[in-house]
Structure formats: structure tokens, C-alpha cells
Design a protein around this motif. Structure first.
Motif, PDB file in Angstrom:
ATOM      1  N   ASN A 129       0.848  -1.392  -0.071  1.00 15.16           N
ATOM      2  CA  ASN A 129      -0.056   0.010   0.221  1.00 15.16           C
ATOM      3  C   ASN A 129       0.823   1.305   0.261  1.00 15.16           C
ATOM      4  OD1 ASN A 129      -1.918  -1.982   0.304  1.00 15.16           O
ATOM      5  ND2 ASN A 129      -3.295  -0.555   1.904  1.00 15.16           N
ATOM      6  N   ILE A 184       2.257  -1.483 -13.468  1.00 15.68           N
ATOM      7  CA  ILE A 184       1.963  -1.318 -14.962  1.00 15.68           C
ATOM      8  C   ILE A 184       2.653  -0.213 -15.630  1.00 15.68           C
ATOM      9  CG2 ILE A 184       0.050  -0.894 -16.895  1.00 15.68           C
ATOM     10  CD1 ILE A 184      -1.894  -1.566 -14.604  1.00 15.68           C
ATOM     11  N   ILE A 231       2.630   3.506 -14.195  1.00 20.16           N
ATOM     12  CA  ILE A 231       1.269   4.401 -14.010  1.00 20.16           C
ATOM     13  C   ILE A 231       0.881   4.584 -12.289  1.00 20.16           C
ATOM     14  CG2 ILE A 231      -1.095   4.231 -14.185  1.00 20.16           C
ATOM     15  CD1 ILE A 231      -0.931   2.800 -16.649  1.00 20.16           C
ATOM     16  N   TYR A 232       0.897   5.533 -11.945  1.00 19.86           N
ATOM     17  CA  TYR A 232       0.553   5.951 -10.736  1.00 19.86           C
ATOM     18  C   TYR A 232      -0.535   6.220 -10.421  1.00 19.86           C
ATOM     19  CZ  TYR A 232       5.522   5.428  -9.430  1.00 19.86           C
ATOM     20  OH  TYR A 232       6.850   5.212  -9.262  1.00 19.86           O
ATOM     21  N   MET A 241      -1.494   5.170  -6.439  1.00 25.92           N
ATOM     22  CA  MET A 241      -1.762   3.844  -5.949  1.00 25.92           C
ATOM     23  C   MET A 241      -2.471   3.050  -7.226  1.00 25.92           C
ATOM     24  SD  MET A 241      -2.752   4.299  -2.132  1.00 25.92           S
ATOM     25  CE  MET A 241      -2.095   2.537  -1.797  1.00 25.92           C
ATOM     26  N   ALA A 242      -2.171   3.338  -8.380  1.00 25.59           N
ATOM     27  CA  ALA A 242      -2.780   2.430  -9.560  1.00 25.59           C
ATOM     28  C   ALA A 242      -1.950   1.268  -9.657  1.00 25.59           C
ATOM     29  CB  ALA A 242      -2.333   3.361 -10.861  1.00 25.59           C
ATOM     30  N   GLY A 243      -2.592   0.149 -10.276  1.00 28.99           N
ATOM     31  CA  GLY A 243      -2.008  -1.173 -10.490  1.00 28.99           C
ATOM     32  C   GLY A 243      -2.037  -1.992  -9.303  1.00 28.99           C
ATOM     33  N   GLU A 244      -3.395  -2.164  -8.963  1.00 30.86           N
ATOM     34  CA  GLU A 244      -3.775  -3.248  -8.009  1.00 30.86           C
ATOM     35  C   GLU A 244      -4.849  -4.306  -8.549  1.00 30.86           C
ATOM     36  OE1 GLU A 244      -2.790  -3.780  -5.123  1.00 30.86           O
ATOM     37  OE2 GLU A 244      -1.859  -1.826  -4.326  1.00 30.86           O
ATOM     38  N   LEU A 245      -4.117  -5.042  -9.658  1.00 33.90           N
ATOM     39  CA  LEU A 245      -5.135  -5.986 -10.333  1.00 33.90           C
ATOM     40  C   LEU A 245      -5.353  -7.074  -9.194  1.00 33.90           C
ATOM     41  CD1 LEU A 245      -3.341  -6.197 -13.787  1.00 33.90           C
ATOM     42  CD2 LEU A 245      -4.705  -4.454 -12.750  1.00 33.90           C
ATOM     43  N   HIS A 289      -6.838  -6.939  -6.619  1.00 34.44           N
ATOM     44  CA  HIS A 289      -8.340  -6.740  -6.169  1.00 34.44           C
ATOM     45  C   HIS A 289      -9.251  -6.583  -7.272  1.00 34.44           C
ATOM     46  CE1 HIS A 289      -6.691  -7.196  -2.142  1.00 34.44           C
ATOM     47  NE2 HIS A 289      -5.659  -6.615  -2.556  1.00 34.44           N
ATOM     48  N   THR A 290      -8.996  -6.908  -8.503  1.00 32.11           N
ATOM     49  CA  THR A 290      -9.818  -6.831  -9.591  1.00 32.11           C
ATOM     50  C   THR A 290     -11.061  -8.135  -9.273  1.00 32.11           C
ATOM     51  OG1 THR A 290      -8.777  -8.020 -11.132  1.00 32.11           O
ATOM     52  CG2 THR A 290      -8.784  -5.522 -11.339  1.00 32.11           C
ATOM     53  N   LEU A 291     -12.234  -7.891  -9.847  1.00 27.97           N
ATOM     54  CA  LEU A 291     -13.187  -9.095  -9.503  1.00 27.97           C
ATOM     55  C   LEU A 291     -13.182 -10.127 -10.536  1.00 27.97           C
ATOM     56  CD1 LEU A 291     -15.631  -9.375  -7.605  1.00 27.97           C
ATOM     57  CD2 LEU A 291     -16.976  -8.032  -9.550  1.00 27.97           C
ATOM     58  N   ALA A 300      -6.874  -7.059 -18.758  1.00 33.53           N
ATOM     59  CA  ALA A 300      -5.602  -6.047 -18.559  1.00 33.53           C
ATOM     60  C   ALA A 300      -4.948  -5.644 -20.085  1.00 33.53           C
ATOM     61  CB  ALA A 300      -4.532  -6.649 -17.758  1.00 33.53           C
ATOM     62  N   VAL A 308      -3.626   8.816 -18.933  1.00 36.22           N
ATOM     63  CA  VAL A 308      -2.502   8.471 -17.998  1.00 36.22           C
ATOM     64  C   VAL A 308      -1.468   9.785 -17.984  1.00 36.22           C
ATOM     65  CG1 VAL A 308      -0.843   7.168 -16.959  1.00 36.22           C
ATOM     66  CG2 VAL A 308      -2.999   6.207 -17.458  1.00 36.22           C
ATOM     67  N   ASP A 351     -12.902  -2.340 -11.699  1.00 35.62           N
ATOM     68  CA  ASP A 351     -11.517  -3.119 -12.141  1.00 35.62           C
ATOM     69  C   ASP A 351     -10.781  -2.010 -13.040  1.00 35.62           C
ATOM     70  OD1 ASP A 351     -12.318  -5.554 -11.436  1.00 35.62           O
ATOM     71  OD2 ASP A 351     -12.021  -6.579 -13.300  1.00 35.62           O
ATOM     72  N   VAL A 365     -10.543   1.054 -12.284  1.00 33.98           N
ATOM     73  CA  VAL A 365      -9.857   1.915 -11.385  1.00 33.98           C
ATOM     74  C   VAL A 365      -8.615   1.222 -10.870  1.00 33.98           C
ATOM     75  CG1 VAL A 365     -10.086   3.004  -9.124  1.00 33.98           C
ATOM     76  CG2 VAL A 365     -12.138   3.402 -10.759  1.00 33.98           C
ATOM     77  N   ALA A 366      -8.609  -0.003 -10.539  1.00 33.57           N
ATOM     78  CA  ALA A 366      -7.443  -0.666 -10.012  1.00 33.57           C
ATOM     79  C   ALA A 366      -6.469  -0.798 -11.176  1.00 33.57           C
ATOM     80  CB  ALA A 366      -7.923  -2.265  -9.778  1.00 33.57           C
ATOM     81  N   HIS A 367      -6.637  -0.528 -12.181  1.00 34.78           N
ATOM     82  CA  HIS A 367      -5.545  -0.479 -13.523  1.00 34.78           C
ATOM     83  C   HIS A 367      -5.000   0.818 -13.424  1.00 34.78           C
ATOM     84  CE1 HIS A 367      -7.438  -4.114 -15.253  1.00 34.78           C
ATOM     85  NE2 HIS A 367      -6.534  -4.304 -15.756  1.00 34.78           N
ATOM     86  N   THR A 368      -5.672   1.961 -13.595  1.00 38.20           N
ATOM     87  CA  THR A 368      -5.048   3.040 -13.995  1.00 38.20           C
ATOM     88  C   THR A 368      -5.406   4.116 -12.984  1.00 38.20           C
ATOM     89  OG1 THR A 368      -6.948   4.039 -15.408  1.00 38.20           O
ATOM     90  CG2 THR A 368      -4.910   2.659 -16.533  1.00 38.20           C
ATOM     91  N   SER A 369      -6.246   3.979 -11.874  1.00 45.83           N
ATOM     92  CA  SER A 369      -6.675   4.957 -10.929  1.00 45.83           C
ATOM     93  C   SER A 369      -6.863   6.460 -11.451  1.00 45.83           C
ATOM     94  CB  SER A 369      -5.339   4.969  -9.895  1.00 45.83           C
ATOM     95  OG  SER A 369      -5.598   5.784  -8.744  1.00 45.83           O
ATOM     96  N   LEU A 417     -11.422  -1.290  -4.414  1.00 45.46           N
ATOM     97  CA  LEU A 417     -10.344  -1.561  -3.147  1.00 45.46           C
ATOM     98  C   LEU A 417     -10.517  -0.568  -2.321  1.00 45.46           C
ATOM     99  CD1 LEU A 417      -8.335  -3.552  -1.984  1.00 45.46           C
ATOM    100  CD2 LEU A 417      -6.659  -2.260  -3.473  1.00 45.46           C
ATOM    101  N   TYR A 454      -9.242   3.155  -3.072  1.00 45.74           N
ATOM    102  CA  TYR A 454      -9.762   4.084  -4.017  1.00 45.74           C
ATOM    103  C   TYR A 454     -11.025   4.645  -3.598  1.00 45.74           C
ATOM    104  CZ  TYR A 454      -6.478   1.371  -6.988  1.00 45.74           C
ATOM    105  OH  TYR A 454      -4.991   0.508  -7.469  1.00 45.74           O
TER     106      TYR A 454
END
Lengths: 325, 325
Positions: free
Chosen positions: A73, A145, A152-153, A158-162, A164-166, A250, B147, B249, B251-255, B285, B288
């Protein structure tokens, strides 16, 4: 005098750190316990003491010019660690600011998987690439990513949290509080859960029947798969199916040249790569098919987290140089 | 002499074009039929003739200095339209090269939703934003992802196809050949399919019972929802649930800072925005949550596709200027 940076990888159990030169050579690496420290201040005291001890123990005279930190985090913009579930320090901890009270040099922080992606770009398999994704498969699933040569931020850092994708809105419970997150299926822990699900569903024999959940590991599951154990083989097929489907999503977002997989689970090699690639291709929109490489990390047998954190520090130092000239 | 660019939006049925100045004013807009032309050459002849006619009809003397094109399956890097399912020209068509045989000026092409995102950034609601996503809800679902202030094209020039991310591997058949793609649920066509599914499942009365699939439209469904029709209300809830989950989903990629919705379906206002936002937040998550704005496009009542294509042309002209000085 040799210029080095310090790469720090904060994990729930241990924190690793090491001194890394510009070419990516890890001069020495060390570890301290994270979870014995109830407060971040106590942790930083111990960390500082260890850094000082080990910097003087280096065979050559070095100048420490920057610090990079990978943390769960981790927020790049603020230098904070935000409510990390597996750390004892709660709330938003401004780790960079605290660290700079010990070391008044440039310091930068991001999450561990983002650091791994920067490490891959600078020292690993993505050195010639501008668009790629790194997936780290450990206790959870992390991701970094890179687009147009930059990590990518996002808007909030905090971008890039795959992880926790569904996958399934009614699926497995996740440590984040949601259900059905990708990492509950695809990670070292995820495949253990899948083994237990399959053992519960099937009425057959498996060499994994005698192993407790706590003793089960990605290594044992890989061994069982090599022995032809049907439950283990089905678990890899299932894991690869879910990972492949989510990687196809993705690709539709950022269209990478390659996706790198990193972590213990990838030592299963074809058992995990083959189904992941197959299901990814099957689920890709036709314009993307047969274009995206699925590769093992180029830092697989190295201390990628420390190298990644160090790569982040080098990148930041060069950015600030760009600003000067 | 006023400098203008030409924005062209190629659709399956009609192609719209217009002359746009640097500030985003559309001096005039026009349309020709796309699908009467079996070959791209015949189409280009007709387009050229129409452009020439209308450029001389403009009230003032203008200099055409660039062209931007939005097209289905448009590839930014190659200037090609690649196997667009709803166009009669098959294979990979190098549209930019063909266009430049008529106009020897800078020309650039991308897909229609990417053009809409660039339009949003230059002339619409994202003028102060660096990280955002535009979702276009028309016959299908298109998307453009920005981005760090730049549109993501990815490795192959075709990033940003959220319409073909996966909702259900055994779900509705999609024109792309896959099943369960997001756009089969979330688009003007998707909500029509949902209405028909609900009418089939339920055994009640709905004012939509008397409407054929061909006559059904997002407008009619919105009208029914306003009248309290339960089937229409449930269709919006269902559509918002699926869109919200997939946006979480994204958002979890590119926020992103914001996600803009564009197109006929968004005229349903709260019927679509409220459930989409609710389900997006529910599936985000925690890091976000309550950070991402869900907004109607700032170009909603304008010709966004033509303005977007023109914005792309202006952006490209300024980039090449940067290279010169």
C-alpha cells in the motif's frame, strides 16, 4: 568513492535491504524483522542501526546518494504507507518523511509490485520495452503497469492493483474485505485454497491429502503436478484459467508488449504458463491475439524487490538531474 | 486567414466531418453515407468532393492545416483501420496514407472512443485532468484511457477496448466473436437485450411489451423508467451493476480522477449514473473509495466525435511543433 543507493523492501514478516550501484549490482543484502516492531519509530531505529552497521562493513568506500522503498500500500505521491493490512502500523504512515529524519538524501516509495516493475525495466527483462505489466505472485497478487516507459501511478499514486479486480462477486473472501478478488484465486495462497476446494469436491486420491493447509505450498503443489497428481494438475489449470481471463482484460486496458510473471508460483513453469497463455489468448479481442508475450521475470532468481526499490531510487535521482540541467 | 483542422468521424452508416478552429469552435459540420461505398477508394472520392464543396462554402477564408480521424478499430501508430466489423472495407486499410494522396498535410487517426477522450481533455470536462477515462455508450461500448495527460495507445496502437473485457465467459454473444463482453450488456444495444431478457423472465406487465426489438431504444427505455415501469427500472439497475463492477476493475488498473460517460444512454441521467456509481464504490478496493468522480461528458450535447477527431489533429500539430523548436 562509489555511488550507491539503498533499496528497501518492507514485508509483513521481514524487511530486506541492500546497497545497489548504478549498473544494478547488489553489493550486499540484509534482513531485519518487521513484525517484532509495534511502532514504525521502533522499526526505523532498528533499520537505521542495521544500515549503518552494514554500510561500514562493505569492502569498499561508498557514498549513499538515494533511497528507494517498496512497501505494501505504498503511495508514491505522498511517500506514505496507507493502512497496509499485513503491517502493525495502522493508518497512513509517512514513511519517507520519517526516513529522511535519519538520511537527508532523496528518498522515494511505492508499492512492492510497482518497484518490481521498475526493476524489470531497468535491470530485468523489460530493458527494451515501453509498455508492459509485471504480476508478482506471492502471498497475494501485486501488479505494476508501465505505459510509454513510465510506471502508472494514477491520480492518487496507487494505480496497479490487479490483485483486487473482480473474479466472482460471490467468491472467496479476501483480506481487503471484498469477495472474489483475483488474488484469492491466483497467488501462492490462492492455489492452496484451490487445492482444498478440489480435495473437498473430488472423491479420489491425491498425494496432497496428507498435507495441512499450513504446510501446503506452491512448491509442494508443483512437485505433486510433476508426479502427475490430478488434483494438482487441475489446480494449475484452474489458476491459469482465471489468471488468463483477467490478463486478457488487462491487455484491453493498456495493450502491453509483454506480461512478466514473478514469484514462487512461476517456478512451476509450464504448469502455470501454459494454461495462463492459452486462456489469455482465448479471451483476447482478436486485434490483440498472438501479440502479447507472457514471460518469466528477468529478475526471477535475484532479489527483485530490493533491486526494484533501488531502481526506483536511481530513476528518481536521474529525474531530478534532468530538472537541473 | 484562419487556421482550421478537419475532424472526421467514420461510422458504419454515416461519416460526419467538420472544420474546427484552435479554440474548439465547429465552423460547420456535414455528413456523407459510409455504407453506400463498397470500396474505400470510392468513399474517399465522395468524401474529398464533399470536403472541397463545404470548405468553399464557409463564410470566411480558412487554411486547412491538419486532419484528425476517429474510426472503428483505428490504429494510431499505423494510421490504419483494422478489420472493422461494421465497415464494408475488410482487412487492414491504410486510411491515413490514402487520405494524404488528397491532402498533403499532417493527418492522424485513432479509434472513435480515443478521439472522444482527447476531445474531452482539450475541449470538454477533463481540461484540468491528467488521469481519466471516457466511456462511450452507443451501439457498442468504447473507451479511451488517459494517463499522465497522454492517451494510452499501448504497444500496438489499439489500447483501451473495455467494451471487450469479460463479464461472463458463458454470456451473451458479441459481434467480435467472443461471449460475455461488457458491451453486450452495457451499451444502447446491451440494455435492449436486457429488457428482452427481463420481459422473457418476468410474467408481468410492462409498457415495453408492445415494442419490437428493432423499435426499442435507450430513449424509450428511459421514458418507461420515468413512468415507473418496473422492467425498465430493473434494466437500468442491472446495467449499472455490470458497468459499476467493471469500472471498479478499470480504477484498479489506472486509478483515474474521473470517469466520463458519453452517449445516448447517459441521457437517462440518474437511472444509469446512480446504480453505476453505487456498484462501482461497492466493488472498489478501499484505497480508491470515494475518490473517483463519475461524470457526464462535457461534450454531451456537441458533436463530440468530430470535435475529438479535430482535437487529435490539433494535439498532433502541436507535438510536431515541439519537435521543430
Amino acid at each position: 568513492m562509489k555511488e550507491v543507493v539503498l533499496g528497501i523492501d518492507i514485508g509483513g514478516t521481514n524487511t530486506k535491504f541492500g546497497f545497489v550501484d548504478r549498473s544494478g549490482t547488489l553489493l550486499s543484502e540484509h534482513s531485519i524483522s518487521t513484525n517484532v516492531h509495534a511502532s514504525v519509530e521502533s522499526f526505523l531505529d532498528a533499520l537505521h542501526e542495521n544500515i549503518e552497521k552494514n554500510i561500514s562493513a562493505l569492502g569498499e568506500v561508498v557514498e549513499l546518494i538515494g533511497i528507494g522503498v517498496g512497501a505494501p500500500n505504498g503511495n508514491y505521491y505522498d511517500g506514505t504507507i496507507e493502512n497496509a493490512p499485513n503491517l502493525r502500523w495502522k493508518g497512513s504512515v509517512n514513511f519517507v518523511k520519517l526516513l529522511q529524519s535519519y538520511y537527508d538524501i532523496p528518498a522515494v516509495l511505492t508499492n512492492d509490485a510497482n518497484a518490481a516493475a521498475i526493476g524489470e525495466m531497468r535491470f530485468g527483462g523489460a530493458q527494451e520495452m515501453k509498455n508492459f505489466i509485471v504480476i508478482t505472485l506471492g502471498t497475494g497478487l501485486g501488479s505494476g503497469i508501465v505505459v510509454n516507459g513510465e510506471l502508472i501511478y494514477g491520480h492518487d499514486g496507487m494505480a496497479g492493483e490487479l490483485g483486487h479486480t473482480l473474479v466472482n462477486v460471490n467468491g472467496r473472501y479476501c483480506a481487503c474485505g471484498k469477495r472474489g478478488c483475483l488474488e484469492t484465486y491466483v497467488s501462492a495462497t490462492g492455489i492452496k485454497r484451490t487445492i482444498y476446494k478440489l480435495l473437498a469436491d473430488h472423491n479420489g486420491t491425491s498425494e496432497l491429502n496428507g498435507v495441512s493447509f499450513n504446510d501446503l505450498s506452491a512448491e509442494l503443489i508443483t512437485e505433486a503436478a510433476k508426479n502427475g497428481d490430478k488434483i494438482a494438475l487441475e489446480a494449475f489449470e484452474y489458476t491459469g484459467r482465471i489468471l488468463g481471463m483477467k490478463l486478457s482484460d488487462a491487455v484491453a486496458h493498456t495493450s502491453p508488449e509483454a506480461i512478466f510473471l514473478f514469484g514462487g508460483l512461476t517456478k512451476a513453469e509450464d504448469f502455470i504458463f501454459e494454461p495462463t497463455k492459452r486462456y489469455m489468448e482465448e479471451n483476447l479481442l482478436y486485434v490483440y491475439r498472438n501479440k502479447v508475450k507472457l514471460l518469466p521475470s528477468g529478475l526471477q532468481d535475484k532479489n527483485a524487490a530490493v533491486l526494484g526499490a533501488a531502481a526506483l531510487a536511481w530513476q528518481e535521482l536521474e529525474k531530478s538531474k534532468d530538472n537541473v540541467y
